[in-house]
Write a protein that holds these residues in place. Structure first.
Motif, PDB file in Angstrom:
ATOM      1  N   ALA C  38       0.880  -1.173   0.000  1.00  0.00           N
ATOM      2  CA  ALA C  38       0.000   0.000   0.000  1.00  0.00           C
ATOM      3  C   ALA C  38       0.919   1.224   0.000  1.00  0.00           C
ATOM      4  CB  ALA C  38      -0.884  -0.021   1.235  1.00  0.00           C
ATOM      5  N   PRO C  39       0.367   2.381  -0.234  1.00  0.00           N
ATOM      6  CA  PRO C  39       1.214   3.587  -0.245  1.00  0.00           C
ATOM      7  C   PRO C  39       2.055   3.689   1.020  1.00  0.00           C
ATOM      8  CG  PRO C  39      -0.984   4.105  -1.026  1.00  0.00           C
ATOM      9  CD  PRO C  39      -1.015   2.674  -0.592  1.00  0.00           C
ATOM     10  N   ILE C  40       3.278   4.133   0.847  1.00  0.00           N
ATOM     11  CA  ILE C  40       4.222   4.227   1.963  1.00  0.00           C
ATOM     12  C   ILE C  40       3.664   5.150   3.045  1.00  0.00           C
ATOM     13  CG2 ILE C  40       6.506   5.107   2.619  1.00  0.00           C
ATOM     14  CD1 ILE C  40       7.530   4.102  -0.058  1.00  0.00           C
ATOM     15  N   ALA C  41       3.646   4.660   4.259  1.00  0.00           N
ATOM     16  CA  ALA C  41       3.060   5.436   5.364  1.00  0.00           C
ATOM     17  C   ALA C  41       3.919   6.652   5.671  1.00  0.00           C
ATOM     18  CB  ALA C  41       2.936   4.541   6.585  1.00  0.00           C
ATOM     19  N   GLY C  42       3.281   7.666   6.232  1.00  0.00           N
ATOM     20  CA  GLY C  42       4.009   8.849   6.660  1.00  0.00           C
ATOM     21  C   GLY C  42       4.082   9.919   5.600  1.00  0.00           C
ATOM     22  N   LEU C  43       3.665   9.575   4.392  1.00  0.00           N
ATOM     23  CA  LEU C  43       3.641  10.581   3.332  1.00  0.00           C
ATOM     24  C   LEU C  43       2.197  10.978   3.097  1.00  0.00           C
ATOM     25  CD1 LEU C  43       6.048   8.813   0.821  1.00  0.00           C
ATOM     26  CD2 LEU C  43       6.595  10.474   2.599  1.00  0.00           C
ATOM     27  N   PRO C  44       1.950  12.237   2.794  1.00  0.00           N
ATOM     28  CA  PRO C  44       0.568  12.646   2.529  1.00  0.00           C
ATOM     29  C   PRO C  44       0.037  12.008   1.250  1.00  0.00           C
ATOM     30  CG  PRO C  44       2.097  14.478   2.177  1.00  0.00           C
ATOM     31  CD  PRO C  44       2.893  13.361   2.742  1.00  0.00           C
ATOM     32  N   LEU C  45      -1.293  12.002   1.115  1.00  0.00           N
ATOM     33  CA  LEU C  45      -1.913  11.497  -0.108  1.00  0.00           C
ATOM     34  C   LEU C  45      -1.909  12.599  -1.176  1.00  0.00           C
ATOM     35  CD1 LEU C  45      -4.831   9.419   1.411  1.00  0.00           C
ATOM     36  CD2 LEU C  45      -2.511   8.700   0.780  1.00  0.00           C
ATOM     37  N   HIS C  46      -2.379  12.237  -2.353  1.00  0.00           N
ATOM     38  CA  HIS C  46      -2.330  13.190  -3.466  1.00  0.00           C
ATOM     39  C   HIS C  46      -3.138  14.452  -3.164  1.00  0.00           C
ATOM     40  CE1 HIS C  46      -6.217  11.271  -4.473  1.00  0.00           C
ATOM     41  NE2 HIS C  46      -6.480  12.388  -5.087  1.00  0.00           N
ATOM     42  N   GLN C  47      -2.733  15.530  -3.759  1.00  0.00           N
ATOM     43  CA  GLN C  47      -3.378  16.811  -3.523  1.00  0.00           C
ATOM     44  C   GLN C  47      -3.729  17.471  -4.846  1.00  0.00           C
ATOM     45  OE1 GLN C  47      -1.329  19.382  -0.581  1.00  0.00           O
ATOM     46  NE2 GLN C  47      -0.117  17.594  -0.047  1.00  0.00           N
ATOM     47  N   SER C  48      -4.738  18.320  -4.807  1.00  0.00           N
ATOM     48  CA  SER C  48      -5.159  19.034  -6.012  1.00  0.00           C
ATOM     49  C   SER C  48      -4.137  20.107  -6.360  1.00  0.00           C
ATOM     50  CB  SER C  48      -6.514  19.692  -5.792  1.00  0.00           C
ATOM     51  OG  SER C  48      -6.388  20.755  -4.870  1.00  0.00           O
ATOM     52  N   GLU C  49      -4.213  20.574  -7.603  1.00  0.00           N
ATOM     53  CA  GLU C  49      -3.354  21.692  -8.023  1.00  0.00           C
ATOM     54  C   GLU C  49      -3.476  22.858  -7.058  1.00  0.00           C
ATOM     55  OE1 GLU C  49      -3.486  23.594 -11.745  1.00  0.00           O
ATOM     56  OE2 GLU C  49      -2.689  21.914 -12.859  1.00  0.00           O
ATOM     57  N   MET C  50      -4.696  23.138  -6.674  1.00  0.00           N
ATOM     58  CA  MET C  50      -4.953  24.295  -5.817  1.00  0.00           C
ATOM     59  C   MET C  50      -4.246  24.147  -4.485  1.00  0.00           C
ATOM     60  SD  MET C  50      -8.733  25.834  -5.285  1.00  0.00           S
ATOM     61  CE  MET C  50      -9.136  24.760  -3.915  1.00  0.00           C
ATOM     62  N   GLU C  51      -4.328  22.954  -3.903  1.00  0.00           N
ATOM     63  CA  GLU C  51      -3.686  22.742  -2.606  1.00  0.00           C
ATOM     64  C   GLU C  51      -2.171  22.828  -2.719  1.00  0.00           C
ATOM     65  OE1 GLU C  51      -6.495  19.532  -0.338  1.00  0.00           O
ATOM     66  OE2 GLU C  51      -5.838  18.964  -2.350  1.00  0.00           O
ATOM     67  N   VAL C  52      -1.619  22.195  -3.740  1.00  0.00           N
ATOM     68  CA  VAL C  52      -0.168  22.219  -3.913  1.00  0.00           C
ATOM     69  C   VAL C  52       0.310  23.648  -4.152  1.00  0.00           C
ATOM     70  CG1 VAL C  52       1.747  21.411  -5.334  1.00  0.00           C
ATOM     71  CG2 VAL C  52      -0.146  19.863  -4.813  1.00  0.00           C
ATOM     72  N   GLU C  53      -0.451  24.351  -4.973  1.00  0.00           N
ATOM     73  CA  GLU C  53      -0.073  25.723  -5.297  1.00  0.00           C
ATOM     74  C   GLU C  53      -0.067  26.594  -4.048  1.00  0.00           C
ATOM     75  OE1 GLU C  53      -2.127  26.868  -8.850  1.00  0.00           O
ATOM     76  OE2 GLU C  53      -1.441  28.938  -8.642  1.00  0.00           O
ATOM     77  N   ARG C  54      -1.053  26.400  -3.204  1.00  0.00           N
ATOM     78  CA  ARG C  54      -1.111  27.170  -1.960  1.00  0.00           C
ATOM     79  C   ARG C  54       0.127  26.916  -1.108  1.00  0.00           C
ATOM     80  NH1 ARG C  54      -7.086  26.101   0.119  1.00  0.00           N
ATOM     81  NH2 ARG C  54      -8.027  27.634  -1.281  1.00  0.00           N
ATOM     82  N   HIS C  55       0.480  25.635  -0.975  1.00  0.00           N
ATOM     83  CA  HIS C  55       1.623  25.279  -0.147  1.00  0.00           C
ATOM     84  C   HIS C  55       2.912  25.860  -0.718  1.00  0.00           C
ATOM     85  CE1 HIS C  55       4.206  22.883   2.459  1.00  0.00           C
ATOM     86  NE2 HIS C  55       4.847  22.443   1.392  1.00  0.00           N
ATOM     87  N   MET C  56       3.116  25.675  -2.006  1.00  0.00           N
ATOM     88  CA  MET C  56       4.368  26.127  -2.611  1.00  0.00           C
ATOM     89  C   MET C  56       4.431  27.664  -2.631  1.00  0.00           C
ATOM     90  SD  MET C  56       6.031  23.339  -3.161  1.00  0.00           S
ATOM     91  CE  MET C  56       7.417  23.881  -4.166  1.00  0.00           C
ATOM     92  N   ALA C  57       3.295  28.307  -2.841  1.00  0.00           N
ATOM     93  CA  ALA C  57       3.299  29.772  -2.851  1.00  0.00           C
ATOM     94  C   ALA C  57       3.623  30.304  -1.452  1.00  0.00           C
ATOM     95  CB  ALA C  57       1.949  30.304  -3.330  1.00  0.00           C
ATOM     96  N   ARG C  58       3.186  29.587  -0.436  1.00  0.00           N
ATOM     97  CA  ARG C  58       3.521  29.999   0.928  1.00  0.00           C
ATOM     98  C   ARG C  58       5.032  29.923   1.129  1.00  0.00           C
ATOM     99  NH1 ARG C  58       4.229  27.732   5.576  1.00  0.00           N
ATOM    100  NH2 ARG C  58       3.860  25.638   4.792  1.00  0.00           N
ATOM    101  N   LEU C  59       5.647  28.836   0.669  1.00  0.00           N
ATOM    102  CA  LEU C  59       7.104  28.720   0.794  1.00  0.00           C
ATOM    103  C   LEU C  59       7.803  29.820  -0.021  1.00  0.00           C
ATOM    104  CD1 LEU C  59       7.757  24.856   0.662  1.00  0.00           C
ATOM    105  CD2 LEU C  59       7.514  26.346   2.653  1.00  0.00           C
ATOM    106  N   ALA C  60       7.318  30.043  -1.227  1.00  0.00           N
ATOM    107  CA  ALA C  60       7.938  31.089  -2.062  1.00  0.00           C
ATOM    108  C   ALA C  60       7.842  32.436  -1.361  1.00  0.00           C
ATOM    109  CB  ALA C  60       7.265  31.143  -3.431  1.00  0.00           C
ATOM    110  N   GLY C  61       6.746  32.635  -0.655  1.00  0.00           N
ATOM    111  CA  GLY C  61       6.545  33.897   0.041  1.00  0.00           C
ATOM    112  C   GLY C  61       7.494  34.088   1.219  1.00  0.00           C
ATOM    113  N   GLN C  62       8.137  33.019   1.645  1.00  0.00           N
ATOM    114  CA  GLN C  62       9.104  33.130   2.746  1.00  0.00           C
ATOM    115  C   GLN C  62      10.499  33.495   2.248  1.00  0.00           C
ATOM    116  OE1 GLN C  62       8.783  29.402   4.811  1.00  0.00           O
ATOM    117  NE2 GLN C  62       6.647  29.751   5.343  1.00  0.00           N
ATOM    118  N   ASN C  63      10.611  33.687   0.949  1.00  0.00           N
ATOM    119  CA  ASN C  63      11.878  34.159   0.393  1.00  0.00           C
ATOM    120  C   ASN C  63      11.708  35.612  -0.038  1.00  0.00           C
ATOM    121  OD1 ASN C  63      12.967  31.530   0.557  1.00  0.00           O
ATOM    122  ND2 ASN C  63      11.953  31.001  -1.369  1.00  0.00           N
TER     123      ASN C  63
END
Lengths: 453, 489, 453, 489
Positions: C38-63
């Motif tokens: 089964a999928p390797i434990a401890g890793l999140p499941l798949h996410q929508s474009e919107m969710e990924v974009e939010r996360h990555m944009a937050r990181l980009a905003g910390q630079n």
């Protein structure tokens, strides 16, 4: 100038070939009094990309992007997440920099896309045929009324009070010049739509009745009975859809008997863009009226080798052939927005559109419940899709402005849409799409609580 | 490989977007109108989608691939900076009904663009909201009608030259006018005497294109305007060809009352395979009070405001009303403003000069092999007009157009303007290099020589395009406008 | 999953065709203890474009983006304005999603571009031949030393103290394993480069001398005399160029006698990108050594119809043919960055590159003068291009951090690059490109004034 | 139309960028080294530039156009979200030497990506800085050498299977090792007994690809690792084929000491016509202390720090040093992280399953017409291997590859691995639909049948590509690597 390929050497050689001493000499037909001999004064000189970008980015920075915080505006323009591949594909030079596909042998890309688009729109609206797009929903609405007039040979249109007030304003502006008779009232704050009232207004002069679905207050009603009444009077029922995503959850107007279904397609593919360019959708239930339709139509045919091919067709309706007898004066439409719409809808497919609609409805229900739980706040709608009307304890225009200062774009106040309707002053139209998070909803609730503690 | 339709390859179960799947117990408040039938929308995964549309795109021709010499359509280079700017979130991701304090930059774009358009045209006011050229025409004609009505003067007739774009008569009719044609003189320009003879109290105005669709500058426009004004009418100028004179001639100086500006022509917003366009209308002092809503104005405190229904009584009381739901084609305003700032006054001056030079170079390089009916009327403006006179029997303008496809070029505009038989209207624009023009001229020369010699292979050109000639009659006789497959995939 | 086209129906049909009961059965060769069912434990499941974009944009905003305020960093990575069309063109799917052009009949786009790129690089560096790119400037530098070793059959390299310390560190790391002898000293704060010292260090074991131009302190010196000395000793002169824009203003290393010229091409087309991917440039003055070059080479030929065509050639040097006897182990290089470089340089052309270089030098001179006017501040360089060393009244690392808190990215402190060199602690490397405005320079001056009033 | 070279059409006076022209009296402090000679760089205006490169692009094949079945190269769909994210100014426009307080988000990307790579591989540490797969191999082999040297154990030999990628022996040689080949057993896998026999105190380690380049899972890898470790050596695993097992097998569980991960293969960063790649290396507990600089670690206060030379003594004292100037391929890290987050653990599990299913579907659909030497060795992994056995005399693997071009497909990998005669290695990847596979299978079947029948037209295929076969011999015999024109245009 980076966009001008001719060098001075080129210009000299070409002037020699033309037999003119200078470029100025080519403007000999302009009366000297009317000719500028140097760049027009008062305008700045050319600027580098870097300089222009700095200036424009500064202006962009003076706007608050919808994505910058909680955002609940709708009222005819909807914010949805657009997959990154949509924008990538519409920027392909072969799509972006091509012209209207009047030379079909080298425009099958645009033409096949339009054929697919027309099919998608027709199916979504429950119609037989759709055109290749118009400017936007509001102008499509007026074109539909005109088409109904041509079919019925009558000049009276009855507009639902639930029709977007800007659409109604456009219709009234135009009708002043065409002599159409337009009946229209502002909405009243009831949970039900005004379909019964509309039926009562029908006369033998009525060419069409125009309803919006969901309407400007977010309400949804079955239009089947109204359609029967309208048809019995020899008139047509026109349905206006400003949020096409709703049709992933709701029965289509065509299935309920609407004769012409028009819409604003911006929600899929195009984005907010401060109101334009948007995408006019136009479909009819009865294919026999196709020659009365406005706008371009793409049809299937074959080439001399028998290969399936697509071509603009029935252009005898259009201005470039028929001139003053055309069904519409439209020429350029919204081709690239239609492409974006079609790509977005292809990515979604049946399953995705339904899931997207369900998610919108789920979040809207959640927001409605949390807002209704606030003391003094009431949700008007019994039924809605992703947009509903909230009655606040005080002036909604003021509330919108105050919350904007706190970084919350709370919705559209009906007072802004109907400035002269005191009865609507406390009403706020709240739209909740999949782009809103629960945190966003909580921020809105908390913001309103602070205004009326 | 032929590219299948999405209806052939997609399925209702495939999805290229990840979304939460609807919960079975989710609340439903749809008033009993839950969709029960299948829609019939095929879905594709993202890889399939990207491939489908990438492949489709490769069946298209665009400016990015080569010369696009469509006369009167002004297909010039579309700078990529404009695309980048239009996509800044501060422009692309703002809602038209956001509170004024959150859109000051957007209103500033509208204000700046308005100021530039007024400066370049020498006019008094501008209406930004029209959605495309034809919509701008409608706006201008309605302003004329509103102005006439305001003085109680109900006129019935709009005069339109034979050589006009089809949108001109269609617009005038849409606005409730009876259209009458005015003839052209032998030199391809409006017959001033004939026009003057027709003027009278029933004539609301005249719609003129300058430079006209024969590629000629209307030398008498100022005199025409004087005559029309003297007769109580207004002059509408079709601005489709403004590219030829931008930065060099201000239509306001010629007595024009209204002119639309196709931002996708003169100011290089991309045409996108048929739109969107944008058709701001500049207006004279007499017509400006009747402009549609909304518009932008500056308050005493320096902030910008949008004049809408609520504030119209104070700022634009005679407005003819609303022509579209929101404020116009913002995405095109940012692109056009970016383009104008990039060029500057000097760049626009150079651009119209090069546009005219390029057209004259084409005209003079080909007049020995193609009939150029107005070549003797002096220099052309930004486009070169040829006719089918002298082609071998059985060879048509259409054949020449299709043969150009085989040479690797998009054809010119054909059979327009109507005043010239078998017209071929070539507009190279200023963004073509001499090398590109020389290639095009050589190709057209070779085709023209074959056409004069009656080369039979021309009649079924193109041979090397993605498609050979299409059966357009079948398409129109039994129209298939949607995919006939089942609605439930 | 939006990237997986197979439906469960497809999977079933394909498993039938394959004769396997399940996908799991296809992994029968994996020992059960090693197989995840089964999928390797401890890793999140798949996410929508919107969710990924939010996360990555937050990181980009910390630079803090370089464009967000005054910015003066260089030291091997340079910020220039990149025309919008460059990024548009490299995103064309046919460039972006193609492989190494091993099938030349359907890869002429990439191949012709590489041929043009090689020519541009060779001309810019004053060389005869350039390759189709390496990873970056630092690895190109090591490859050049290795190539010099193959040609001279010697294993001693002398590195200038002006060579970028990261480049020197890489060379030293690698040499530890290959047994090359590397001589290298940190720089001293003089206005002159160390070319005289380098000449003195040459021995019969010396394979090459490596100099940087402009060097890590921004200094420029004529290397012609050094080249003669090096050649007289039977060794090669390697020149490293980390800022190719400089060669729009400066005489090229090839013209001054450098045998191998390597460089970092990031400044044109690619942008900062936090250090990678960048673009290794590699050129040689004497075409006879071409078979000793590392990396891919594109050459001209004809097809069977005699049409001019391009193809990867001399691949007998490369790992996929020659395996352990290859000139380098490099396989994937920086093709897309080479494309961006080539497009940017084509847009500039001779005239534009010279104008760009002149503008950089003008702004740098302006900044140097204003900084030198500050009390206690000294500019080390007598000659420089767009980068120079400033001696501050106190610790430069601290000054950089303090100014960063005020929104000014002041430069690179030499203390960061040479943490163990106390003598360099007050030195700040300041880079001024065309992207800096006069206001930016004034902000830097004012910021330093505040630190040492 | 053939596309000219920029040297044919450009000029030194043309410029597609607007820049201030140098002032005559500007200060010059270039140490007397002002450039005096012309460089010879042709310039084009922006319209010409866009057209040149757009036209060039259309002579290329890409995944966006169709199946790209290059075995071992893993050409899968490149999501456009990844491109969008990598271009956020907070990622694309930051300098590698900015102060730590201004790059916390970038360090977080590196930390998150590291954590995911470790979790997916079951390893102990990761070095992000290698610039591509081969560079990662070098990193891994140098770690092995550093670990051996640290215990004073100088070994000389690296064992590499015959079927290995060319980079493996090249890397081992570059790192100073003598390369010895280990043979394959008849079933296409490593011959365990032969390997064990060769192990000894001179063997530093073994470089193994798993799944191997015959598309087979190395069943004995764990036993091999045990034997190598027992002999004092280390196991390097070439991760080029990790796509087949990602989310299903953790190499750390198999005893691997080091493995590079091609982000452009398994994690779908675009290949860009030859790069850039990115080759992070995951390391076992034994090798992790020797990883190169820099790396990212978290301080007690929660902030992230970059471990460089200055702080290495405290955090990574045994580091082998620096392998590139800065911190690695940040632009690829953001793309790969975006891809991993999009897929998630479930998506990656599904992806490797579909990749293997697609390959087996190709294998089983074609084994009746093409010789599949290891078809009897059980299911293949993510790629299907065929040989040229059974082709008609005079018809080669190369002919089949070129004939596939005429069918509209990019060819598979040919003549690799070397252990199979006339090898054809097909890797469809998980992002191909069944419809696309069926089209490909039908095309390859038709070509294979013609090849067995000895169809002579195969030998000069392709016929319908932008070029027919090239004269590669001429290119190598008398290399023309730069445009010979004058350097001063």
């Amino acid at each position: 100038m980076r966009y001008l390929p001719l060098t001075d050497v080129d210009r000299g050689a070409m002037l020699d070939a033309v037999g003119a001493p200078s470029i100025a000499a080519l403007f000999a037909d302009v009366h000297p009094d009317h000719l500028q001999h140097a760049p027009i004064a008062g305008l700045p000189l050319h600027q580098s990309e870097m300089e222009v970008e700095r200036h424009m980015a500064r202006l962009a920075g003076q706007n608050r992007a919808a994505g910058a915080g909680p955002f609940f505006l709708g009222a005819g323009a909807y914010r949805h997440h657009i997959p990154a591949s949509v924008d990538h594909l519409i920027q392909r030079g072969e799509f972006l920099t091509s012209y209207t596909p009047y030379q079909p042998e080298i425009a099958q890309g645009t033409l096949q896309m339009l054929f697919e688009f027309q099919t998608q729109v027709a199916r979504l609206f429950g119609c037989a045929v759709a055109n290749a797009s118009l400017y936007d929903g509001s102008t499509a609405c007026w074109e539909a009324i005109q088409m109904a007039g041509r079919i019925t040979r009558r000049k009276g249109a009855i507009l639902s009070s639930g029709l977007h007030p800007h659409y109604a304003a456009l219709v009234q502006s135009m009708a002043r010049f065409t002599g159409d008779g337009i009946a229209h009232q502002p909405p009243v704050l009831t949970a039900e739509t005004d379909f019964a009232d509309l039926a009562a207004q029908i006369t033998p002069e009525t060419s069409c009745v125009v309803v919006q679905y969901p309407d400007i207050l977010g309400r949804v009603s079955d239009m089947a009975a109204l359609a029967e009444t309208v048809h019995a009077a020899g008139a047509l029922l026109i349905a206006v859809v400003t949020e096409p995503v709703a049709l992933g959850a709701l029965t289509s107007p065509g299935e309920m008997g609407a004769d012409i279904v028009v819409g604003e397609g911006q929600a899929l593919g195009t984005g907010l863009q401060f109101g334009g360019p948007y995408l006019g959708l136009f479909a009819i239930r009865d294919a026999r009226h196709v020659r009365q339709m406005p706008g371009r139509l793409c049809g299937e045919t074959v080439d001399t080798r028998g290969r399936r091919s697509f071509v603009l067709t029935l252009s005898a309706r259009e201005q470039h052939i028929r001139r003053e007898k055309a069904t519409s004066n439209i020429c350029t439409n919204s081709g690239l927005c239609a492409l974006a719409f079609s790509i977005h809808l292809t990515l979604l497919g049946e399953k995705g559109l339904r899931a997207l609609a369900a998610e919108n409805h789920r979040m809207a229900c959640l927001a409605a419940d949390r807002l209704a739980a606030l003391p003094g706040v009431e949700v008007l709608n019994s039924a809605f899709f992703n947009e509903f009307t909230v009655l606040l304890p005080g002036d909604a225009r003021l509330a919108v402005r105050q919350l904007a200062h706190r970084g919350i774009l709370a919705g559209v106040s009906l007072g802004r849409l109907y400035p002269d309707q005191q009865q609507l002053a406390h009403a706020l139209l709240v739209t909740v799409t999949e782009t809103a998070s629960e945190d966003d909803i909580d921020a809105l609730v908390a913001g309103l609580k602070e205004l009326w503690p | 490989l032929e590219e299948a339709l999405i209806f052939d390859i997609g399925s209702g179960d495939t999805c290229g977007v990840d979304l939460p799947q609807p919960a079975a117990n989710a609340p439903v408040r749809l008033g009993g109108l839950e969709r029960r039938s299948a829609i019939g929308l095929p879905g594709l995964s993202e890889p399939e989608t990207v491939r489908h549309y990438t492949r489709l795109s490769r069946q298209n021709y665009g400016i990015d691939l080569g010369l696009f010499p469509l006369g009167s359509c002004t297909m010039k280079h579309n700078p990529r900076l404009n695309e980048k700017i239009a996509r800044l979130p501060g422009f692309a991701d703002i809602h038209p009904l956001q509170p004024e304090s959150t859109i000051q930059g957007a209103l500033a774009v509208m204000e700046e663009l308005s100021a530039w358009l007024i400066a370049l045209t020498g006019m008094h006011g501008v209406a930004l909201s029209p959605k495309a050229g034809a919509h701008g025409e409608l706006c201008g004609v309605l302003c004329i009608r509103a102005a006439l009505e305001a003085r109680g003067d109900l006129r019935e007739v709009m005069l339109v030259p034979e050589s006009a774009h089809g949108t001109n008569p269609a617009t005038a009719a849409f606005a409730g006018y009876r259209v009458e044609s005015i003839p052209a003189a032998a030199d391809g320009r409006i017959d001033l005497a004939a026009l003057q003879a027709r003027l009278g109290p029933d004539v609301a105005g005249v719609m003129i294109t300058n430079p006209n669709t024969c590629g000629l500058y209307e030398r008498d426009l100022h005199a025409i305007a004087d005559a029309v004004h003297a007769a109580g009418g207004f002059v509408y100028c079709d601005g489709a060809n403004f590219n030829a004179i931008v930065g060099r001639v201000r239509p306001g100086d010629l007595g024009v009352d209204a002119m639309h500006i196709n931002l996708h022509k003169t100011f290089s917003t991309p045409h996108g395979g048929g739109g969107p366009g944008s058709g701001p209308v500049v207006l004279s002092e007499a017509l400006a009070p009747f402009a549609p809503l909304p518009c932008v104005t500056r308050r005493a405190d320096g902030s910008l405001m949008l004049v809408e229904e609520e504030s119209a009584a104070d700022h634009l009381p005679q407005s003819l009303g609303r022509m579209s739901a929101f404020h116009g084609q913002m995405g095109m305003f940012t692109r056009a403003l970016t383009y104008i700032l990039s060029h500057g006054a000097d760049g626009l001056f150079a651009a119209s000069g090069d546009a005219v030079l390029n057209a004259n170079y084409v005209l003079r390089s080909l007049e020995d092999v193609l009939d150029a009916p107005f070549a003797g009327s002096g220099p052309c403006m930004h486009e070169a007009l040829f006719s089918d006179a002298g082609l071998a029997p059985g060879v048509s303008t259409l054949d020449i157009a299709k043969a150009l496809i085989d040479e690797g070029f998009h054809p010119m505009t054909v059979y327009f303007p109507l005043v010239v038989h078998g017209a071929m209207l070539v507009e190279p624009t200023e963004t073509e290099s001499k090398a590109a023009l020389d290639q095009f001229i050589a190709a057209l020369r070779s085709v023209a020589l074959r056409a004069k010699a009656g080369d039979p292979s021309l009649c079924n050109a193109p041979h090397f395009a993605p498609r050979t000639r299409l059966d357009e009659t079948q398409a129109a006789r039994k129209p298939v406008l949607v995919h006939p497959g089942t609605q439930a995939p």
